[in-house]
Design an enzyme around this catalytic site. Structure first.
Site, PDB file in Angstrom:
ATOM      1  N   TRP A 103     -13.665  25.089  40.263  1.00  0.00           N
ATOM      2  CA  TRP A 103     -15.049  24.997  40.731  1.00  0.00           C
ATOM      3  C   TRP A 103     -15.178  25.244  42.223  1.00  0.00           C
ATOM      4  CZ3 TRP A 103     -18.492  26.322  37.639  1.00  0.00           C
ATOM      5  CH2 TRP A 103     -18.405  26.010  36.292  1.00  0.00           C
ATOM      6  N   ASP A 175     -19.514  19.004  46.215  1.00  0.00           N
ATOM      7  CA  ASP A 175     -19.890  19.208  44.820  1.00  0.00           C
ATOM      8  C   ASP A 175     -19.458  17.960  44.060  1.00  0.00           C
ATOM      9  OD1 ASP A 175     -20.214  19.868  42.176  1.00  0.00           O
ATOM     10  OD2 ASP A 175     -19.090  21.761  42.274  1.00  0.00           O
ATOM     11  N   LYS A 199     -23.358  15.987  33.339  1.00  0.00           N
ATOM     12  CA  LYS A 199     -22.155  15.193  33.102  1.00  0.00           C
ATOM     13  C   LYS A 199     -22.481  13.702  33.198  1.00  0.00           C
ATOM     14  CE  LYS A 199     -20.318  19.322  34.852  1.00  0.00           C
ATOM     15  NZ  LYS A 199     -19.768  19.870  33.650  1.00  0.00           N
TER      16      LYS A 199
END
Ligand SMILES: Cc1ncc(COP(=O)(O)O)c(C=O)c1O
Ligand SMILES: Cc1ncc(COP(=O)(O)O)c(C=O)c1O
Lengths: 363, 363
Positions: A103, A175, A199
């Site tokens: 990511w 993030d 999530k």
């Protein structure tokens, strides 16, 4: 369905059972208005109450100071990869990105469309070629960078920072997609935090951005309106029609977290869940996890079977036992158990019991 | 709630009762999987089936030819204002925008960040200063423009095109947010059609884009990934996590539309609903609508009371009678009844009955 299903999906992920039941009960008739919350105009007082309460509850849970704006946006995590670069690089179009996995690497692709990016290795050299690599605590940072970006929890790789990087005067951008709200965090250490909701916050289609006021005056002038944090902040995230139903569900999740006792309690529970699974994997000859012990994620726990050819049988039998979505990310292979806030420890125990049975059965 | 509530919200708007009831029934347990559709990974076969079926049903309803891609995106209508300009102006950064009201004007603001925009008046000169202006059928178009943009239905102003503008070889781009699926339309006349979902498709947080293949090779190279139509098309709208629940609900709406008999039937119903309300307003001395008769929207019907000081009483009594969200847009004032596909004619009849009672009561 008679039996409990435990859903280990990495995202969109399971939501708390209480939240889902409440949402179902009031699905067609919210607050006795005779309509669904998703059928309300975002400009109605009824919806604005939902929206502001959700923001307040998130501020309470994370202790977000008043000099930070909280935004509820569309575009997902990847949308913020682009938006944060467009918003923060207008004055000084260069930034440092610490790379620890899939990511943080993907975030760079979007930032490179906007400015100059330096990719910094997030790991120290391993002591031997095979061994797991520890997270670096120092990097060759550019003091003139607009910001330093990192990914606190690499959802695909199962790598999580147990500490907050020290970047001096350069704003730190995180993030937090797959770890936000899983334990207490000191928001004041960050210039900007963002997270896709799917999530630990709610359903997909919503992203939350927490940004320090003083960073809101440096966007490129041609930033698209739906990515312009200053304009969005001024409009209370209603510059255009927001994803109202996802916002409402996020609010229910925040209320649920408060009822659980907040992030300290969640942190203890999440640590217990992670310990249970890692301890079992480490003690086993049949399963393994190759992440450095100090960088192991509490949220996404990848593990490999001794023999890859057993993967399909493992997944099929797990599913039959009500343990679903355990397949690892295609880039990593093997298995991955995502155990976000909504996953009760009973689910992790059920997984460990199944893993043990499967291992014994395969010899 | 004992009594039926009719919700005239302009968006987020009411959804078909059947759709809401089905969604509620399977909210926590989709397809007997033991989890909600919103808890499924977007990469799971279970969700991919939902997604592809929704696309197929939309293709069937609108007769979308194979040389058009259908995208399910985040960012709303305003996100597409930016995205369409970024995607279509990469080779030739100029475009013509026909202006008929608030939304066509707003679209220009985003396009101007990307290229050169000419705003063209969408109306012919009125015969007298006070009279309503008819839609123009010819414009001073630039044959070298990358595209011509117009808004088929101005949600705020209640102005709808009963014809498709003729633009020769220049691709026609249409904002169909508030009229898509309300009647048959010849997709082949368009280069690109887009719509925010929150009026006639589903909940907010989803936008649908229908784009002709040959227009997908002209994006600016630094277009953010979540706005890059070619990349999104290649990834079947799953370049990143899509708004899965909104996509699923859109799919239920498409199935519902098919059960109703498709867009020809919906067009007849919508015309009957609009006629009912306009005929009443035109016959009344108490209410008025100032849009040219040939440009009146079937979906958003603004009307004014004879005396603005009665607006609050009208809204309060309407609400008490179960007729909600009738307040006009702040830029126009007065009232607005949005009567999208999901609004049954009974709702419009109930509104007319109430209006008549209110007018008589006020004398
Ligand atoms: C850490 C992290 N960042 C970013 C993303 C991208 O989010 P999205 O799919 O919403 O763009 C993900 C998605 O799984 C993620 O786990
Ligand atoms: C015709 C039209 N275009 C665009 C928009 C903007 O949509 P969004 O609020 O999703 O950005 C709207 C919203 O009401 C609209 O009615």
């Amino acid at each position: 369905m008679e039996n409990t299903v435990y859903n280990f999906s990495a995202g969109p992920a399971m939501l708390p059972v209480d939240v889902m039941q409440q949402a179902q009960a009031e699905f067609c008739n919210f607050n006795n208005l005779g309509v669904s919350v998703m059928e309300l105009s975002h400009r109605s007082q009824d919806f604005i109450s939902v929206a502001t309460q959700a923001e307040q509850d998130l501020r309470d849970l994370m202790h977000i100071p008043d000099n930070y704006k909280v935004l509820f946006l569309q575009g997902g995590g990847r949308g913020q990869f682009a938006a944060l670069a467009l918003n923060l690089m207008g004055k000084n179009a260069k930034a440092d990105y610490i790379v620890t996995g899939q990511w943080s690497k993907s975030a760079i692709a979007e930032a490179e469309k906007v400015g100059q990016v330096r990719a910094l290795d997030g790991f120290v050299k391993a002591e031997n070629e095979q061994g797991p690599r520890a997270l670096a605590t120092e990097w060759d940072l550019d003091p003139n960078a607009a910001f330093v970006h990192y990914c606190i929890n690499e959802t695909v790789d199962g790598i999580e920072y147990p500490f907050i990087p020290e970047t001096g005067d350069v704003p730190l951008v995180a993030d937090m997609s797959s770890t936000i709200l899983s334990r207490p965090v000191d928001v004041t250490k960050f210039g900007l935090i963002y997270a896709g909701a799917q999530k630990n916050i709610g359903p997909s289609g919503l992203a939350v951005v927490i940004v320090r006021d003083d960073l809101l005056d440096q966007a490129f002038p041609n930033t698209p309106a739906i990515m312009d944090y200053a304009a969005l902040a001024k409009a209370d995230s209603m510059l255009n029609t927001p994803p109202t139903y996802a916002w409402y569900l996020a609010g229910l999740v925040f209320k649920w977290l408060k009822r659980q006792g907040g992030l300290t309690v969640m942190g203890e529970r999440n640590k217990a869940k992670a310990d249970l699974l890692y301890n079992y994997v480490d003690a086993s000859d049949f399963y393994s996890n190759s992440v450095h012990p100090e960088a192991r994620s509490w949220m996404n726990i990848p593990f490999q079977l001794k023999d890859d050819s057993l993967n399909e049988a493992f997944l099929a039998q797990a599913k039959a036992a009500g343990l679903v979505a355990l397949k690892g990310h295609r880039l990593v292979g093997g298995m991955r158990a995502s155990v976000y806030n909504a996953m009760p420890i009973e689910g992790v125990q059920a997984l460990v019991d199944f893993m043990d049975k499967f291992a014994k059965q395969q010899g």
